[in-house]
Design a protein around this motif. Structure first.
Motif, PDB file in Angstrom:
ATOM      1  N   UNK A 141      14.003  -2.436   5.601  1.00 24.78           N
ATOM      2  CA  UNK A 141      14.733  -1.244   5.175  1.00 24.78           C
ATOM      3  C   UNK A 141      16.039  -1.696   4.559  1.00 24.78           C
ATOM      4  N   UNK A 142      16.755  -0.780   3.933  1.00 23.49           N
ATOM      5  CA  UNK A 142      18.039  -1.137   3.329  1.00 23.49           C
ATOM      6  C   UNK A 142      19.010  -1.610   4.409  1.00 23.49           C
ATOM      7  N   UNK A 143      19.575  -2.797   4.217  1.00 25.45           N
ATOM      8  CA  UNK A 143      20.476  -3.381   5.201  1.00 25.45           C
ATOM      9  C   UNK A 143      19.789  -4.349   6.139  1.00 25.45           C
ATOM     10  N   UNK A 144      18.472  -4.434   6.054  1.00 25.25           N
ATOM     11  CA  UNK A 144      17.702  -5.341   6.925  1.00 25.25           C
ATOM     12  C   UNK A 144      18.156  -6.788   6.737  1.00 25.25           C
ATOM     13  N   UNK A 145      18.374  -7.173   5.468  1.00 23.32           N
ATOM     14  CA  UNK A 145      18.795  -8.549   5.172  1.00 23.32           C
ATOM     15  C   UNK A 145      20.131  -8.897   5.812  1.00 23.32           C
ATOM     16  N   UNK A 146      20.998  -7.866   5.974  1.00 24.11           N
ATOM     17  CA  UNK A 146      22.324  -8.109   6.558  1.00 24.11           C
ATOM     18  C   UNK A 146      22.333  -7.947   8.074  1.00 24.11           C
ATOM     19  N   UNK A 147      21.175  -7.707   8.661  1.00 29.63           N
ATOM     20  CA  UNK A 147      21.091  -7.572  10.113  1.00 29.63           C
ATOM     21  C   UNK A 147      21.460  -6.198  10.630  1.00 29.63           C
ATOM     22  N   UNK A 148      21.537  -5.191   9.734  1.00 26.71           N
ATOM     23  CA  UNK A 148      21.870  -3.838  10.184  1.00 26.71           C
ATOM     24  C   UNK A 148      20.682  -3.215  10.919  1.00 26.71           C
ATOM     25  N   UNK A 149      20.934  -2.422  11.948  1.00 28.67           N
ATOM     26  CA  UNK A 149      19.829  -1.810  12.702  1.00 28.67           C
ATOM     27  C   UNK A 149      19.190  -0.658  11.932  1.00 28.67           C
ATOM     28  N   UNK A 150      17.941  -0.369  12.245  1.00 25.72           N
ATOM     29  CA  UNK A 150      17.254   0.801  11.697  1.00 25.72           C
ATOM     30  C   UNK A 150      17.974   2.048  12.190  1.00 25.72           C
ATOM     31  N   UNK A 151      18.025   3.091  11.357  1.00 26.87           N
ATOM     32  CA  UNK A 151      18.784   4.303  11.737  1.00 26.87           C
ATOM     33  C   UNK A 151      18.145   5.063  12.895  1.00 26.87           C
ATOM     34  N   UNK A 152      16.868   4.809  13.165  1.00 23.18           N
ATOM     35  CA  UNK A 152      16.191   5.506  14.261  1.00 23.18           C
ATOM     36  C   UNK A 152      16.196   4.599  15.497  1.00 23.18           C
ATOM     37  N   UNK A 153      17.033   4.899  16.497  1.00 20.07           N
ATOM     38  CA  UNK A 153      17.122   4.022  17.681  1.00 20.07           C
ATOM     39  C   UNK A 153      15.839   4.028  18.511  1.00 20.07           C
ATOM     40  N   UNK A 154      14.966   5.028  18.291  1.00 19.79           N
ATOM     41  CA  UNK A 154      13.728   5.110  19.062  1.00 19.79           C
ATOM     42  C   UNK A 154      12.612   4.228  18.489  1.00 19.79           C
ATOM     43  N   UNK A 155      12.874   3.640  17.311  1.00 25.08           N
ATOM     44  CA  UNK A 155      11.877   2.763  16.713  1.00 25.08           C
ATOM     45  C   UNK A 155      12.107   1.348  17.249  1.00 25.08           C
ATOM     46  N   UNK A 156      11.290   0.936  18.186  1.00 29.55           N
ATOM     47  CA  UNK A 156      11.435  -0.379  18.810  1.00 29.55           C
ATOM     48  C   UNK A 156      10.955  -1.441  17.822  1.00 29.55           C
ATOM     49  N   UNK A 157      11.853  -2.324  17.447  1.00 33.56           N
ATOM     50  CA  UNK A 157      11.567  -3.289  16.391  1.00 33.56           C
ATOM     51  C   UNK A 157      10.560  -4.357  16.805  1.00 33.56           C
TER      52      UNK A 157
END
Length: 584
Positions: free
Chosen positions: A177-193
């Motif tokens: 997702x956008x920001x993934x490369x920079x280590x930013x978390x997914x906006x949905x905290x319920x989505x367990x990576x």
């Protein structure tokens, strides 16, 4: 009757003796890669279709208009996965008709269609066995629209490609997702990576296999946004496509890899590129349907853009964003029909053509096609000279005929004046958008470049020699008039840039001046190579005046590019007639 049969038989024999032989000889001279790309480079014009669940909210979420492009609404509005999934419960495009879509694309003169099979939201627009999150299993529609589209394309002889978002998948625990490369978390905290390769091997690879195996043989696979893509993942996806040697792919699977063609997005390069390329462009602002987006490009602009791209040796992939009900928006239909009406008369000047040998033609563009014994030059006249004299600069050739493409009975008189070809035309505008004049040349020809260079101590860069970079949406700057009377008008959007290419025969220090009309002061950034100058244009009180922008050092001879870009924080618009570099 017997005589007629003999004539027809003779013609058929001649056709069978000549045409296939020429085609076979041509193919023998092509490399395997060129043979694969031949239909694509001949086509020049295709349709892009962005269609998915995002057509349901159409740019609005919970009563709020979400900024940005429609298909990114899940990301831009930070919609949780489970909430976004509910869109599938009401997504029911009952007005979808694959035959009508393909017939309209064909009427518009398009030779291929590329449609989203899965966009970044992770929803498959076909019946996927790799994920139940698809239009057949998750919606009341229960039909496979991409299967119907594939069948319609075969029925109407239309090439077909599928877009697939291989890395971004906002629905999956392992997707990027956008920001993934920079280590930013997914906006949905319920989505367990989960690990990225779990997604690639569990969903992306199986789905790519599905779309390549189950839809009658795709012509194009259009990758997109390799955010977080690794070489390991790309190699595994490429291994799947390697089983399809005739499949054409673009340059977006993995950033270091070129693919079969490059993809300038929402802009037209100022010159042709040294490899296959395709401009993808929206008709308005958004790729997907956005109900309140009324910022439509005109049919005139789209036709001229198609010709501009073809004149530089590229393809044009023009986008449509269907509604949630499965219909093309009416403004899109109107523009496609207008383009088609022009293409019915003038398509010969686009299909199978090569890039223009001319540097600049102030009145329009040129496309070229090799024919038996010579070459056809298709002169695309955007601005018909008021004096009825169409000048082709620096042209030496054995001209056999000049006529109107849309009416071959309309011939033109011509003569050579020094190094220029002057075409005398009636004082009438044949086509207000783009009149195509055919110059038939026998044998070889010579084109002397009219690229600006040092003359009498200065390099003059007139407005009509500029390449205008407008954003995909917003107000567009335009070139009006020709030669010394040309002007860049409507330069009000701070994102619009101007660029000129010129030849430097004498290195040294140059003063840069411009002739502008500015009602209010504005900031302007000049750039050439490593030289950057920030300047201010003061008000010229409603008239054109010469403004000094600064001094630059040019240390090498040869081609250079100079650009003018507004200071977005301080831009109040201006008109510009020329830029001049004066040797000090």
């Amino acid at each position: 009757m017997k005589k007629l049969v003999v004539i027809i038989g003779t013609l058929l024999i001649l056709m069978s003796c000549s045409n296939p032989g020429n085609d076979n000889q041509k193919k023998r001279n092509l490399t395997p890669e060129e043979q694969k790309m031949e239909w694509w480079t001949d086509a020049r014009f295709g349709m892009f279709i962005h269609w998915g669940l995002y057509a349901e909210p159409a740019g609005e979420w919970k009563g709020e208009r979400i900024p940005g492009i429609s298909e990114w609404i899940m990301c831009n509005a930070k919609i949780p996965v489970k909430e976004y999934e509910k869109l599938a419960e009401t997504f029911n495009p009952v007005k979808f008709n694959a035959d009508e879509w393909v017939k309209l694309a064909k009427f518009a003169g398009m030779k291929y269609i590329v449609i989203t099979s899965k966009h970044h939201d992770g929803f498959a627009m076909y019946h996927s066995l790799a994920s139940k999150y698809n239009i057949v299993d998750a919606t009341p529609f229960t039909r496979d629209p991409l299967k119907e589209l594939a069948d319609a394309c075969k029925k109407y002889d239309m090439r077909l490609g599928f877009y697939y978002s291989q890395a971004q998948d906002w629905h999956e625990p392992g997707g990027t997702y956008r920001g993934y490369d920079e280590g930013k978390p997914h906006w949905d905290p319920n989505l367990v990576r989960e690990p990225f390769m779990d997604y690639v091997e569990g969903k992306a690879i199986p789905q790519v296999k599905e779309i390549l195996e189950n839809y009658g043989g795709l012509d194009i696979l259009w990758w997109d946004t390799p955010f977080g893509m690794t070489e390991e993942a790309a190699e595994k996806l490429k291994a799947v496509t390697d089983d399809y040697p005739k499949l054409i792919t673009n340059n977006r699977l993995y950033r270091p890899w070129p693919g079969d063609f490059s993809t300038p997005e929402q802009y037209v390069p100022p010159t042709g590129l040294d490899y296959n390329w395709e401009v993808c462009m929206t008709m308005n602002t958004s790729w997907g349907y956005k109900w309140y987006d009324e910022n439509w490009k005109s049919s005139e602009d789209l036709i001229r853009m198609l010709v501009d791209i073809a004149s530089k040796g590229g393809n044009f992939l023009l986008n449509v964003g269907p509604t949630a009900e499965g219909e093309f928006p009416e403004p899109s239909v109107e523009r496609l029909k207008a383009i088609g009406t022009w293409m019915q008369k003038n398509g010969e000047s686009v299909y199978g053509t090569s890039a223009s040998p001319f540097f600049k033609l102030p009145w329009g563009r040129c496309t070229v096609k090799k024919v038996r014994g010579g070459t056809n030059f298709y002169l695309h006249v955007f601005d018909w000279p008021k004096n009825g004299l169409l000048t082709v600069p620096g042209f030496k050739a054995n001209v056999k005929d000049i006529y109107l493409l849309s009416n071959s009975n309309q011939h033109f008189a011509w003569k050579f004046d020094g190094e220029n070809l002057d075409i005398h035309a009636p004082s009438v505008i044949f086509d207000e958008v783009n009149t195509v004049v055919v110059v038939k040349v026998k044998g070889q020809y010579i084109v002397e470049s009219n690229k600006p260079t040092l003359f009498n101590g200065s390099i003059l860069l007139p407005a009509d020699f500029a390449d205008v970079y407008n954003p995909g949406y917003g107000s567009h700057a335009k070139i009006e008039g020709q030669g010394t009377k040309s002007v860049i008008s409507n330069w009000v959007d701070g994102r619009s840039k101007l660029k000129w290419i010129f030849d430097v025969s004498e290195p040294g220090r140059y003063r840069v001046e411009t002739l502008v009309n500015a009602e209010s002061s504005s900031g302007l950034n000049l750039e050439i190579g490593d030289n950057k100058i920030a300047s201010e244009i003061r008000s010229t009180d409603g008239k054109f005046d010469v403004v000094k922008l600064g001094e630059i050092e040019i240390s090498e001879t040869g081609d250079h590019m100079i650009s003018l870009a507004p200071d977005r924080e301080n831009w109040n618009g201006a008109e510009l007639m020329y830029l001049e570099l004066i040797k000090l």
